[in-house]
Scaffold this motif. Structure first.
Motif, PDB file in Angstrom:
ATOM      1  N   ILE A   1     -15.418   5.961 104.274  1.00  6.58           N
ATOM      2  CA  ILE A   1     -14.620   5.760 103.065  1.00  6.58           C
ATOM      3  C   ILE A   1     -14.398   4.269 102.865  1.00  6.58           C
ATOM      4  CG2 ILE A   1     -12.399   6.172 101.971  1.00  6.58           C
ATOM      5  CD1 ILE A   1     -12.250   8.785 103.600  1.00  6.58           C
TER       6      ILE A   1
ATOM      7  N   VAL B   1     -10.048   4.182  98.185  1.00  3.52           N
ATOM      8  CA  VAL B   1      -9.178   5.334  97.980  1.00  3.52           C
ATOM      9  C   VAL B   1      -8.330   5.090  96.740  1.00  3.52           C
ATOM     10  CG1 VAL B   1      -7.408   6.848  98.962  1.00  3.52           C
ATOM     11  CG2 VAL B   1      -9.004   5.666 100.478  1.00  3.52           C
TER      12      VAL B   1
ATOM     13  N   ARG C   1      -5.029   6.708  94.635  1.00  5.95           N
ATOM     14  CA  ARG C   1      -3.894   7.633  94.694  1.00  5.95           C
ATOM     15  C   ARG C   1      -3.300   7.768  93.299  1.00  5.95           C
ATOM     16  NH1 ARG C   1       1.845   7.166  95.356  1.00  5.95           N
ATOM     17  NH2 ARG C   1       2.738   8.856  96.638  1.00  5.95           N
TER      18      ARG C   1
ATOM     19  N   TYR D   1      -5.531  12.314  95.871  1.00  7.53           N
ATOM     20  CA  TYR D   1      -6.263  11.213  96.493  1.00  7.53           C
ATOM     21  C   TYR D   1      -7.749  11.448  96.250  1.00  7.53           C
ATOM     22  CZ  TYR D   1      -2.021   9.975  99.083  1.00  7.53           C
ATOM     23  OH  TYR D   1      -0.754   9.588  99.414  1.00  7.53           O
TER      24      TYR D   1
ATOM     25  N   PHE E   1     -11.782   9.648  96.916  1.00  2.00           N
ATOM     26  CA  PHE E   1     -12.445   8.782  97.885  1.00  2.00           C
ATOM     27  C   PHE E   1     -13.830   8.388  97.393  1.00  2.00           C
ATOM     28  CE2 PHE E   1      -9.954  12.107 100.011  1.00  2.00           C
ATOM     29  CZ  PHE E   1      -8.932  11.340 100.582  1.00  2.00           C
TER      30      PHE E   1
END
Length: 264
Positions: free
Chosen positions: A36, A39, A41, A257, A259
């Motif tokens: 990853i 990210v 959010r 979330y 990725f």
């Protein structure tokens, strides 16, 4: 899409930590390893991002956040049998490791939380002791496993003549293998008076076999007070089999979330 209903039980600080050991591959394609690198959010109208970098060995080197209340920024410093996360605002997070690369003691930032871990002969966490400089009595946590997964944690806290007994019950998606994603998808994130965070994912002995489906936290006070909270998860995968999204619903409130991976 993997559907998982979930609700929440304790307030968790959403910091992201990823495994720096060899559990890097999240893809269903076993010939390909993916990490990853970004990210995102999304919580209501708020959107925050974090970028992750890795060193030449493939271990995580840093996390840079657009908002530290969403993701805690840090730089990794390594010493013999020790990993230190140097944060922007919260001091250092120090993790002492045993000869098997497992956390045996953690000192969490400027607020003085300390945690000690022991492990069973099978390699799983068997107990945790939590202490704070302003909390007179250490708290002992008991861990229970079934079919390769942590299914229950119990602990009692007493202060000023008042006692609270807490039980955490977990369920899992038995057809989906576990993946190291963010700490909020790890069962340990529910353990502790305020949640044990930030986690150092992948450094606590044997990991769970399956993806966590839900967590229910029930607190019963000595005066008869009862509080119960439930958390559930919905995971999605991309064409390569990587989990590219997880919806986390806590007491009816949804946080997503997503990725982005770098695969070789």
């Amino acid at each position: 899409m993997l559907k998982i209903k979930y609700t929440f039980c304790m307030l968790l600080f959403a910091a992201v930590l990823f495994s720096a050991c060899n559990k890097e591959g999240f893809s269903d394609n076993t010939d390909e390893k993916c990490k990853i690198v970004t990210v995102k959010r999304t919580s209501g109208k708020y959107v925050d991002n974090a970028s992750i970098t890795y060193d030449s060995k493939g271990d995580i080197a840093s996390l840079v956040s657009s908002q530290d209340s969403a993701f805690r920024s840090f730089v990794v410093k390594k010493e013999p049998n020790k990993i230190i996360l140097v944060t922007k605002y919260d001091g250092n997070y120090v993790y002492d490791l045993d000869g098997n690369n497992r956390v045996i003691k953690a000192t969490i930032g400027d607020w003085g939380g300390k945690f000690e871990f022991t492990y069973s002969a099978n390699g799983y966490i068997s107990s945790m002791v939590q202490s704070f400089s302003n909390w007179p009595v250490p708290t002992n946590f008991n861990f229970y496993y079934s079919d390769g997964n942590l299914v229950k944690v119990t602990f009692s806290e007493s202060i000023g003549g008042y006692t609270t007994n807490t039980e955490i019950i977990y369920t899992y998606l038995k057809t989906e293998m576990a993946a190291l994603l963010i700490e909020e998808t790890d069962p340990l994130s529910f353990v502790g008076s305020y949640g044990y965070q930030p986690l150092l994912l992948g450094f606590y002995g044997k990991t769970n076999k399956n993806l966590m489906e839900s967590a229910k936290v029930t607190r019963v006070g000595s005066t008869g007070y009862v509080e119960s909270n439930y958390t559930s998860y919905v995971y999605k995968k991309d064409a390569k089999g990587n989990i590219n999204s997880v919806d986390i619903t806590r007491s009816g409130f949804l946080t997503n979330y997503s990725f982005i991976y770098n695969c070789n």
